[in-house]
Structures are given as C-alpha cells and as structure tokens.
Design a protein around this motif. Sequence first.
Motif, mmCIF file in Angstrom:
data_model
loop_
_atom_site.group_PDB
_atom_site.id
_atom_site.type_symbol
_atom_site.label_atom_id
_atom_site.label_comp_id
_atom_site.label_asym_id
_atom_site.label_seq_id
_atom_site.Cartn_x
_atom_site.Cartn_y
_atom_site.Cartn_z
ATOM 1 N N SER A 212 0.826 -1.206 0.000
ATOM 2 C CA SER A 212 0.000 0.000 0.000
ATOM 3 C C SER A 212 0.858 1.252 0.000
ATOM 4 C CB SER A 212 -0.944 0.004 1.196
ATOM 5 O OG SER A 212 -1.890 -1.030 1.064
ATOM 6 N N LEU A 213 1.906 1.283 0.820
ATOM 7 C CA LEU A 213 2.795 2.450 0.842
ATOM 8 C C LEU A 213 3.434 2.675 -0.518
ATOM 9 C CD1 LEU A 213 4.498 2.002 4.332
ATOM 10 C CD2 LEU A 213 2.868 3.793 3.660
ATOM 11 N N ASP A 214 3.851 1.610 -1.160
ATOM 12 C CA ASP A 214 4.436 1.711 -2.498
ATOM 13 C C ASP A 214 3.416 2.274 -3.490
ATOM 14 O OD1 ASP A 214 6.625 1.127 -4.418
ATOM 15 O OD2 ASP A 214 5.166 -0.310 -5.216
ATOM 16 N N PHE A 215 2.183 1.779 -3.440
ATOM 17 C CA PHE A 215 1.133 2.256 -4.334
ATOM 18 C C PHE A 215 0.868 3.744 -4.137
ATOM 19 C CE2 PHE A 215 -3.258 3.459 -5.028
ATOM 20 C CZ PHE A 215 -3.438 3.116 -6.354
ATOM 21 N N TYR A 216 0.641 4.171 -2.898
ATOM 22 C CA TYR A 216 0.301 5.574 -2.641
ATOM 23 C C TYR A 216 1.449 6.514 -2.991
ATOM 24 C CZ TYR A 216 -4.237 4.448 -0.806
ATOM 25 O OH TYR A 216 -5.531 4.025 -0.706
ATOM 26 N N GLN A 217 2.686 6.048 -2.844
ATOM 27 C CA GLN A 217 3.824 6.876 -3.235
ATOM 28 C C GLN A 217 3.880 6.993 -4.759
ATOM 29 O OE1 GLN A 217 7.050 6.258 -4.851
ATOM 30 N NE2 GLN A 217 7.325 8.466 -4.601
ATOM 31 N N LYS A 218 3.762 5.861 -5.448
ATOM 32 C CA LYS A 218 3.867 5.875 -6.912
ATOM 33 C C LYS A 218 2.667 6.531 -7.582
ATOM 34 C CE LYS A 218 6.861 1.888 -7.495
ATOM 35 N NZ LYS A 218 6.944 0.461 -7.837
ATOM 36 N N ALA A 219 1.466 6.206 -7.143
ATOM 37 C CA ALA A 219 0.260 6.678 -7.816
ATOM 38 C C ALA A 219 -0.086 8.122 -7.483
ATOM 39 C CB ALA A 219 -0.932 5.772 -7.475
ATOM 40 N N LEU A 220 0.175 8.549 -6.239
ATOM 41 C CA LEU A 220 -0.308 9.863 -5.796
ATOM 42 C C LEU A 220 0.767 10.749 -5.171
ATOM 43 C CD1 LEU A 220 -3.629 8.525 -4.261
ATOM 44 C CD2 LEU A 220 -3.386 9.783 -6.415
ATOM 45 N N ASN A 221 2.006 10.283 -5.186
ATOM 46 C CA ASN A 221 3.135 11.053 -4.631
ATOM 47 C C ASN A 221 2.967 11.383 -3.143
ATOM 48 O OD1 ASN A 221 4.410 11.113 -7.168
ATOM 49 N ND2 ASN A 221 3.266 12.946 -7.737
ATOM 50 N N LEU A 222 2.235 10.552 -2.412
ATOM 51 C CA LEU A 222 2.074 10.780 -0.981
ATOM 52 C C LEU A 222 3.320 10.277 -0.251
ATOM 53 C CD1 LEU A 222 -1.654 9.770 -0.376
ATOM 54 C CD2 LEU A 222 -0.704 12.005 -0.975
ATOM 55 N N ASP B 235 -3.959 15.106 -17.524
ATOM 56 C CA ASP B 235 -3.584 14.206 -18.622
ATOM 57 C C ASP B 235 -2.364 13.362 -18.260
ATOM 58 O OD1 ASP B 235 -5.711 15.146 -20.161
ATOM 59 O OD2 ASP B 235 -4.487 16.695 -21.115
ATOM 60 N N ALA B 236 -1.363 13.970 -17.634
ATOM 61 C CA ALA B 236 -0.172 13.214 -17.227
ATOM 62 C C ALA B 236 -0.528 12.184 -16.160
ATOM 63 C CB ALA B 236 0.914 14.159 -16.716
ATOM 64 N N ALA B 237 -1.389 12.566 -15.218
ATOM 65 C CA ALA B 237 -1.813 11.624 -14.179
ATOM 66 C C ALA B 237 -2.556 10.453 -14.808
ATOM 67 C CB ALA B 237 -2.704 12.333 -13.157
ATOM 68 N N TYR B 238 -3.438 10.750 -15.756
ATOM 69 C CA TYR B 238 -4.200 9.697 -16.438
ATOM 70 C C TYR B 238 -3.246 8.718 -17.131
ATOM 71 C CZ TYR B 238 -7.516 7.375 -19.503
ATOM 72 O OH TYR B 238 -8.257 6.429 -20.152
ATOM 73 N N ARG B 239 -2.253 9.248 -17.857
ATOM 74 C CA ARG B 239 -1.292 8.374 -18.538
ATOM 75 C C ARG B 239 -0.530 7.502 -17.533
ATOM 76 N NH1 ARG B 239 -0.610 13.130 -21.442
ATOM 77 N NH2 ARG B 239 1.322 13.630 -20.334
ATOM 78 N N LYS B 240 -0.098 8.115 -16.434
ATOM 79 C CA LYS B 240 0.643 7.378 -15.407
ATOM 80 C C LYS B 240 -0.210 6.250 -14.822
ATOM 81 C CE LYS B 240 2.907 8.110 -10.967
ATOM 82 N NZ LYS B 240 3.480 9.128 -10.088
ATOM 83 N N HIS B 241 -1.457 6.554 -14.498
ATOM 84 C CA HIS B 241 -2.328 5.542 -13.898
ATOM 85 C C HIS B 241 -2.707 4.459 -14.911
ATOM 86 C CE1 HIS B 241 -3.324 8.798 -10.756
ATOM 87 N NE2 HIS B 241 -2.343 8.024 -10.328
ATOM 88 N N LYS B 242 -2.829 4.835 -16.186
ATOM 89 C CA LYS B 242 -3.074 3.836 -17.251
ATOM 90 C C LYS B 242 -1.901 2.857 -17.297
ATOM 91 C CE LYS B 242 -6.536 3.643 -20.209
ATOM 92 N NZ LYS B 242 -7.677 2.810 -19.938
ATOM 93 N N MET C 149 0.181 2.160 -14.936
ATOM 94 C CA MET C 149 0.186 1.353 -13.706
ATOM 95 C C MET C 149 -0.914 0.307 -13.719
ATOM 96 S SD MET C 149 0.862 4.213 -10.716
ATOM 97 C CE MET C 149 0.771 2.989 -9.392
ATOM 98 N N GLY C 150 -1.917 0.463 -14.588
ATOM 99 C CA GLY C 150 -3.021 -0.491 -14.667
ATOM 100 C C GLY C 150 -3.979 -0.404 -13.495
ATOM 101 N N CYS C 151 -4.073 0.773 -12.876
ATOM 102 C CA CYS C 151 -4.908 0.887 -11.682
ATOM 103 C C CYS C 151 -6.205 1.665 -11.915
ATOM 104 C CB CYS C 151 -4.116 1.509 -10.531
ATOM 105 S SG CYS C 151 -3.487 3.159 -10.832
ATOM 106 N N ILE C 152 -6.477 2.104 -13.150
ATOM 107 C CA ILE C 152 -7.745 2.782 -13.418
ATOM 108 C C ILE C 152 -8.852 1.739 -13.417
ATOM 109 C CG2 ILE C 152 -9.106 4.086 -15.106
ATOM 110 C CD1 ILE C 152 -6.531 5.491 -15.943
ATOM 111 N N CYS C 153 -9.872 1.981 -12.595
ATOM 112 C CA CYS C 153 -10.958 1.005 -12.459
ATOM 113 C C CYS C 153 -12.288 1.533 -12.992
ATOM 114 C CB CYS C 153 -11.105 0.558 -11.009
ATOM 115 S SG CYS C 153 -11.445 1.896 -9.856
ATOM 116 N N PHE C 154 -12.407 2.845 -13.170
ATOM 117 C CA PHE C 154 -13.651 3.412 -13.690
ATOM 118 C C PHE C 154 -13.353 4.791 -14.261
ATOM 119 C CE2 PHE C 154 -17.556 5.925 -13.316
ATOM 120 C CZ PHE C 154 -18.441 5.107 -14.003
ATOM 121 N N GLU C 155 -13.935 5.043 -15.436
ATOM 122 C CA GLU C 155 -13.760 6.338 -16.082
ATOM 123 C C GLU C 155 -15.121 6.957 -16.344
ATOM 124 O OE1 GLU C 155 -10.918 6.449 -19.378
ATOM 125 O OE2 GLU C 155 -10.337 4.397 -18.830
ATOM 126 N N ASN C 156 -15.214 8.272 -16.167
ATOM 127 C CA ASN C 156 -16.427 9.010 -16.490
ATOM 128 C C ASN C 156 -16.016 10.243 -17.279
ATOM 129 O OD1 ASN C 156 -18.760 10.594 -16.574
ATOM 130 N ND2 ASN C 156 -19.495 9.774 -14.634
#
Length: 122
Positions: free
Chosen positions: A18-28, A84-91, A93-100
């Motif tokens: 989880s720590l790895d995910f939150y650091q990579k995905a959201l820079n926390l 747009d950069a965040a979207y590309r990064k999350h794409k 990472m394969g962690c996008i679960c829903f788009e609107n």
Amino acid sequence: MNFTFAHNNLNVYDLEKSLDFYQKALNLKVEREKLADDESFKLVYLTDGVTPHLLELTWLRDMDRPYELGDNEIHLAFAVDDFDAAYRKHKEMGCICFENPSMGIYFIEDPDGYWLEIVPGK
C-alpha cells in the motif's frame, strides 16, 4: 465549537504494498508512524506535502485475509494539476478502475480495492 478535518483512515492488508502504491500513484509521503507497544497494529500517516489533511493507513497484525469492502461506496478524491499526465501514469500502472469522461474524472483502485477519485485541479 468548531470541528476541522484531521485525517481519513483506510485499513490495509499489506502495508508495504500500500505504501508503495500511494507513493507511486499519488506522490504521498510518510509524515509519521505509530507502532503499538505490543506491535499488534501500525498506523502510518501520509501527506501530500501541501494540505494539512492526512491519510492514515492502519495495518493490523492479526488480520489474516484481505478486507471485504462491501459495495465500496466510499472514496477519497484527489485533485491533480496535470490531469492528462496523471491519467497516462495511472493507465501505465493499470490501476484505473472506472472512467467518467462526461464528468472529466476517473477512479483508480488501490491494492486493497479502495477507489480513489482523480479530478482536475482548479
């Protein structure tokens, strides 16, 4: 009497994952940690480094299975300055679960199945 937000809590099964995910995905980043005297639980507070709001990840030593999130109707939202950069990064990472697209938002899913909304910054 005034109330202010202090933090949100999410219980996590695999703290390091989880720590790895939150650091990579959201820079926390980790702001502080608390390990129980008997080591039965660990609290890790994450910060975005900008707002005073914290995300508390709770790991319980005796939890022997992933959490059941039910209908998962609760989520946290994160604003991002470069959507747009965040979207590309999350794409990637394969962690996008829903788009609107009509609302201009999307959701990512953390290792425990929690949904995190990504919205364009103002």
